[in-house]
Design a protein around this motif. Structure first.
Motif, PDB file in Angstrom:
ATOM      1  N   HIS A 153     -35.935  19.258 -15.605  1.00  0.00           N
ATOM      2  CA  HIS A 153     -34.980  18.979 -14.530  1.00  0.00           C
ATOM      3  C   HIS A 153     -35.379  17.706 -13.783  1.00  0.00           C
ATOM      4  N   SER A 154     -36.655  17.585 -13.495  1.00  0.00           N
ATOM      5  CA  SER A 154     -37.158  16.408 -12.782  1.00  0.00           C
ATOM      6  C   SER A 154     -36.921  15.136 -13.596  1.00  0.00           C
ATOM      7  N   GLU A 172     -33.273  14.209 -13.487  1.00  0.00           N
ATOM      8  CA  GLU A 172     -32.914  13.657 -12.176  1.00  0.00           C
ATOM      9  C   GLU A 172     -33.346  12.199 -12.064  1.00  0.00           C
ATOM     10  N   ARG A 173     -34.509  11.868 -12.605  1.00  0.00           N
ATOM     11  CA  ARG A 173     -34.995  10.489 -12.545  1.00  0.00           C
ATOM     12  C   ARG A 173     -34.161   9.563 -13.406  1.00  0.00           C
TER      13      ARG A 173
END
Length: 80
Positions: free
Chosen positions: A65-66, A69-70
């Motif tokens: 997820h991270s 998002e980036r």
């Protein structure tokens, strides 16, 4: 990465027995890593092992997820 290597690294991370590592390798080889994680609760694994694997799964989901998002743009891009 081959199933055995994936299972070996996973086993080192969560401290599995050699038998548990072999079982994980067989499941990963048979079903692939994505289905292994998707169907984790379906495998008839010892409760403690399942709990440790679920913790790893949660960490991987947060990392995924991270990363996604980036990769999203922060705002509107140039309008040409």
């Amino acid at each position: 990465m081959p199933a055995w290597e994936t299972a070996r690294l996973l086993g080192k991370l969560i401290e599995t027995s050699p038998q548990e590592t072999e079982r994980l390798a067989a499941l990963i080889k048979q079903h692939g890593i994505r289905l292994f994680w998707e169907r984790l609760e379906e495998w008839k694994l010892p409760t403690e092992l399942t709990e440790r694997l679920q913790a790893v799964k949660q960490v991987l989901q947060v990392m995924e997820h991270s990363a996604s998002e980036r990769s999203k743009p922060d705002g509107p891009g140039p309008t040409g």
